[in-house]
Enzyme design. Structure first.
Site, PDB file in Angstrom:
ATOM      1  N   PRO A  80      16.083  39.392 -26.511  1.00  0.00           N
ATOM      2  CA  PRO A  80      17.318  38.806 -25.984  1.00  0.00           C
ATOM      3  C   PRO A  80      17.996  37.938 -27.042  1.00  0.00           C
ATOM      4  CG  PRO A  80      15.392  37.634 -25.141  1.00  0.00           C
ATOM      5  CD  PRO A  80      14.879  38.817 -25.901  1.00  0.00           C
TER       6      PRO A  80
ATOM      7  N   SER B  99      20.145  38.720 -22.686  1.00  0.00           N
ATOM      8  CA  SER B  99      20.027  37.264 -22.546  1.00  0.00           C
ATOM      9  C   SER B  99      20.798  36.769 -21.323  1.00  0.00           C
ATOM     10  CB  SER B  99      20.590  36.601 -23.809  1.00  0.00           C
ATOM     11  OG  SER B  99      20.779  35.221 -23.605  1.00  0.00           O
TER      12      SER B  99
ATOM     13  N   TYR C 185      16.854  31.935 -18.495  1.00  0.00           N
ATOM     14  CA  TYR C 185      16.707  30.492 -18.708  1.00  0.00           C
ATOM     15  C   TYR C 185      16.908  29.884 -17.330  1.00  0.00           C
ATOM     16  CZ  TYR C 185      17.393  30.761 -23.832  1.00  0.00           C
ATOM     17  OH  TYR C 185      17.264  31.013 -25.176  1.00  0.00           O
TER      18      TYR C 185
ATOM     19  N   THR D  58      11.885  32.836 -20.455  1.00  0.00           N
ATOM     20  CA  THR D  58      11.687  32.176 -21.753  1.00  0.00           C
ATOM     21  C   THR D  58      11.089  30.790 -21.520  1.00  0.00           C
ATOM     22  OG1 THR D  58      13.471  33.420 -22.772  1.00  0.00           O
ATOM     23  CG2 THR D  58      12.868  31.360 -23.841  1.00  0.00           C
TER      24      THR D  58
ATOM     25  N   LYS E 217       7.999  34.849 -22.154  1.00  0.00           N
ATOM     26  CA  LYS E 217       8.362  34.950 -23.580  1.00  0.00           C
ATOM     27  C   LYS E 217       8.277  33.572 -24.224  1.00  0.00           C
ATOM     28  CE  LYS E 217      12.226  36.214 -26.629  1.00  0.00           C
ATOM     29  NZ  LYS E 217      12.884  34.970 -27.047  1.00  0.00           N
TER      30      LYS E 217
ATOM     31  N   HIS F  72      10.767  32.107 -30.699  1.00  0.00           N
ATOM     32  CA  HIS F  72      12.227  32.108 -30.607  1.00  0.00           C
ATOM     33  C   HIS F  72      12.861  32.370 -31.986  1.00  0.00           C
ATOM     34  CE1 HIS F  72      14.965  30.855 -27.178  1.00  0.00           C
ATOM     35  NE2 HIS F  72      15.846  31.090 -28.115  1.00  0.00           N
TER      36      HIS F  72
ATOM     37  N   GLY G 236       9.544  38.163 -33.885  1.00  0.00           N
ATOM     38  CA  GLY G 236       9.652  37.153 -34.941  1.00  0.00           C
ATOM     39  C   GLY G 236       9.296  37.717 -36.301  1.00  0.00           C
TER      40      GLY G 236
ATOM     41  N   GLY H 119      15.019  40.801 -33.118  1.00  0.00           N
ATOM     42  CA  GLY H 119      16.204  40.025 -32.751  1.00  0.00           C
ATOM     43  C   GLY H 119      17.311  40.174 -33.783  1.00  0.00           C
TER      44      GLY H 119
HETATM   45  C1  LIG Z   1      21.348  34.270 -32.409  1.00  0.00           C
HETATM   46  C2  LIG Z   1      20.108  34.274 -31.576  1.00  0.00           C
HETATM   47  C3  LIG Z   1      20.215  34.027 -30.222  1.00  0.00           C
HETATM   48  C4  LIG Z   1      19.075  34.060 -29.417  1.00  0.00           C
HETATM   49  N1  LIG Z   1      19.215  33.892 -28.075  1.00  0.00           N
HETATM   50  C5  LIG Z   1      18.104  33.962 -27.294  1.00  0.00           C
HETATM   51  C6  LIG Z   1      18.242  33.857 -25.890  1.00  0.00           C
HETATM   52  O1  LIG Z   1      19.331  33.748 -25.350  1.00  0.00           O
HETATM   53  N2  LIG Z   1      17.104  33.897 -25.150  1.00  0.00           N
HETATM   54  C7  LIG Z   1      15.857  34.035 -25.716  1.00  0.00           C
HETATM   55  O2  LIG Z   1      14.850  34.067 -25.009  1.00  0.00           O
HETATM   56  N3  LIG Z   1      15.723  34.163 -27.048  1.00  0.00           N
HETATM   57  C8  LIG Z   1      16.814  34.141 -27.842  1.00  0.00           C
HETATM   58  N4  LIG Z   1      16.671  34.302 -29.188  1.00  0.00           N
HETATM   59  C9  LIG Z   1      15.344  34.568 -29.763  1.00  0.00           C
HETATM   60  C10 LIG Z   1      15.082  36.073 -29.824  1.00  0.00           C
HETATM   61  O3  LIG Z   1      14.926  36.595 -28.528  1.00  0.00           O
HETATM   62  C11 LIG Z   1      13.811  36.429 -30.589  1.00  0.00           C
HETATM   63  O4  LIG Z   1      12.742  35.685 -30.076  1.00  0.00           O
HETATM   64  C12 LIG Z   1      13.935  36.214 -32.099  1.00  0.00           C
HETATM   65  O5  LIG Z   1      15.225  36.512 -32.569  1.00  0.00           O
HETATM   66  C13 LIG Z   1      12.913  37.110 -32.792  1.00  0.00           C
HETATM   67  O6  LIG Z   1      12.893  36.857 -34.164  1.00  0.00           O
HETATM   68  P1  LIG Z   1      13.668  37.771 -35.251  1.00  0.00           P
HETATM   69  O7  LIG Z   1      15.113  37.411 -35.122  1.00  0.00           O
HETATM   70  O8  LIG Z   1      13.062  37.352 -36.526  1.00  0.00           O
HETATM   71  O9  LIG Z   1      13.410  39.227 -34.918  1.00  0.00           O
HETATM   72  C14 LIG Z   1      17.807  34.304 -30.000  1.00  0.00           C
HETATM   73  C15 LIG Z   1      17.719  34.559 -31.367  1.00  0.00           C
HETATM   74  C16 LIG Z   1      18.848  34.562 -32.152  1.00  0.00           C
HETATM   75  C17 LIG Z   1      18.714  34.886 -33.602  1.00  0.00           C
END
Ligand SMILES: Cc1cc2nc3c(=O)[nH]c(=O)nc-3n(C[C@H](O)[C@H](O)[C@H](O)COP(=O)(O)O)c2cc1C
Length: 385
Positions: free
Chosen positions: A118, A147, A170, A196, A255, A279, A311, A333
């Site tokens: 997400p 998300s 959330y 989350t 998560k 995250h 991640g 992500g």
């Molecule tokens: C711009 C951005 C917005 C994100 N928004 C959310 C979100 O709304 N909810 C959530 O659970 N995680 C959010 N995340 C975390 C991602 O779900 C994920 O855990 C993370 O991006 C994984 O790492 P990676 O970017 O290295 O693949 C966000 C990440 C980024 C980069």
């Protein structure tokens, strides 16, 4: 780009690689429709190259928001660097003419152990935002986790794409708001709810661009968020899992779990799955890399519930290592958002295709024809140079 330089230096033409990449494009990425159009000399061959194209497509401010993280960005770096400390123990003389990357997750057959994490505010990266991502997921048979903070509503995303979409939650401090969010996700057709658990507050993000979030729709909250009510719930405790289970038929996946203690509690409280996540290094700084948290969590929940991880996954070998350590699948992500920012829907398809092609190639090279063949015996931790 670096790879081309290497080939040039080594006296090898890049042509065969380019051809095989293009052949693969039509075979794996987009098999049921038009092949992706390579951009000639500028065709990105890796996610790192795709990131360079994203800068042109979405602009520097948006990329700063996307790539940003908490404090000194140490957790982001740790997530990626930890994969480099793991080496693969390849086996030889295995018939790898046919590779299967299929798996079953919550009763659904997936072609690939890759899901889309997400990510909030995807219209910041491309005008079609989450709809483009969902269409890419549908076209390439992937699962998208939408998300709570998407700019299109969960109903719009599912309706426009017909994709398999999970809803990330959330929870609001006001349970009624949370209940209505869940109802919206359930009636849109989501079968899995991703709670989350790593965000009681927003991490300290200093290097972000100053985007005015007011201009981006919080589509899921329209009509249900009373004035002054927050989106994050710092008072959330384990009893929310039971409350969620009573409030919805969707499966509940937590998560943000990073310890065996919480993995145990997640299972004991009835969670149907876990995503090991910090995250993407945007919340608590000095978290361990997620791949370094995985083993203790797998040891705790064994095969009782599926464990996914996200991640820092940027290469097929990263996926291979995560699966070897016991993850059922991985989520990405930022990389798919680089594709989104660069080329919209086709860019998301491209990001997924690059990773899938790398994984298939790596499985061949490591002598593991199916995902279940990838085991702890296929990795080792050696000295880092
Ligand atoms: C711009 C951005 C917005 C994100 N928004 C959310 C979100 O709304 N909810 C959530 O659970 N995680 C959010 N995340 C975390 C991602 O779900 C994920 O855990 C993370 O991006 C994984 O790492 P990676 O970017 O290295 O693949 C966000 C990440 C980024 C980069």
């Amino acid at each position: 780009m670096k790879r081309r330089l290497f080939f040039k230096w080594a006296g090898i033409t890049t042509l065969p690689l380019t051809i095989s990449t293009r052949a693969w494009s039509s075979k794996y990425v987009d098999s049921n429709s038009t092949p992706l159009q390579p951009e000639g000399e500028n065709y990105p061959e890796s996610l790192y190259e795709l990131e360079q194209f994203a800068k042109k497509g979405m602009g520097e401010d948006a990329l700063l928001y996307l790539n940003g993280g908490a404090d000194d960005l140490l957790t982001i770096k740790a997530n990626m660097e930890a994969y480099r400390k793991i080496q693969i123990r390849a086996r030889r003389l295995v018939d790898v003419r046919t590779i299967s990357t299929q798996l079953q997750l919550f009763g659904k057959a997936l072609d690939n152990p890759i899901l889309l994490s997400p990510v909030a505010n995807q219209r910041y990266f491309h005008a079609e935002g989450e709809i483009a991502t969902a269409k890419a997921a549908k076209k390439t048979n992937h699962t998208m986790i939408a998300s709570s903070l998407s700019n299109f509503s969960i109903n719009e995303i599912v309706k426009e794409s017909n994709a398999d979409v999970w809803f990330q939650l959330y929870p609001s401090p006001v349970r009624d708001v949370t209940k209505r969010l869940i109802e919206r996700a359930e009636s849109a057709g989501c079968k899995v709810l991703v709670l989350t658990v790593d965000s009681p507050v927003v991490g300290k993000r200093e290097k972000f661009s100053l985007i005015d979030f007011g201009i981006l729709r919080k589509a899921n909250y329209e009509g249900i968020l009373p004035e002054g009510v927050g989106i994050l719930d710092a008072g959330m405790t384990w009893n929310i899992v039971d409350w969620l289970k009573k409030s919805t038929k969707m499966r509940i996946v937590l998560k943000g779990i990073v310890t065996h203690e919480d993995a145990h509690l997640a299972y004991e409280n009835g969670a149907d799955g876990i995503i090991v996540s910090n995250h993407g290094g945007r919340q608590l700084e000095s978290n361990r890399a997620t791949i370094d948290c995985l083993s203790e969590i797998i040891d705790t929940v064994k095969d009782k519930i599926p464990v996914l991880i996200d991640g820092g996954i940027r290469r097929g070998t990263d996926i291979f290592k995560a699966l070897a350590l016991g993850a059922k699948a991985v989520c990405i992500g930022r990389p798919f958002c680089w594709g989104l920012g660069a080329y919209g829907q086709r860019g998301v398809e491209l990001a997924l295709g690059i990773l899938r092609e790398e994984l298939i190639r790596d499985m061949k090279l490591a002598g593991t024809p199916a995902l279940n063949d990838i085991s702890l015996n296929h990795i080792t931790y050696g000295p880092v140079k």
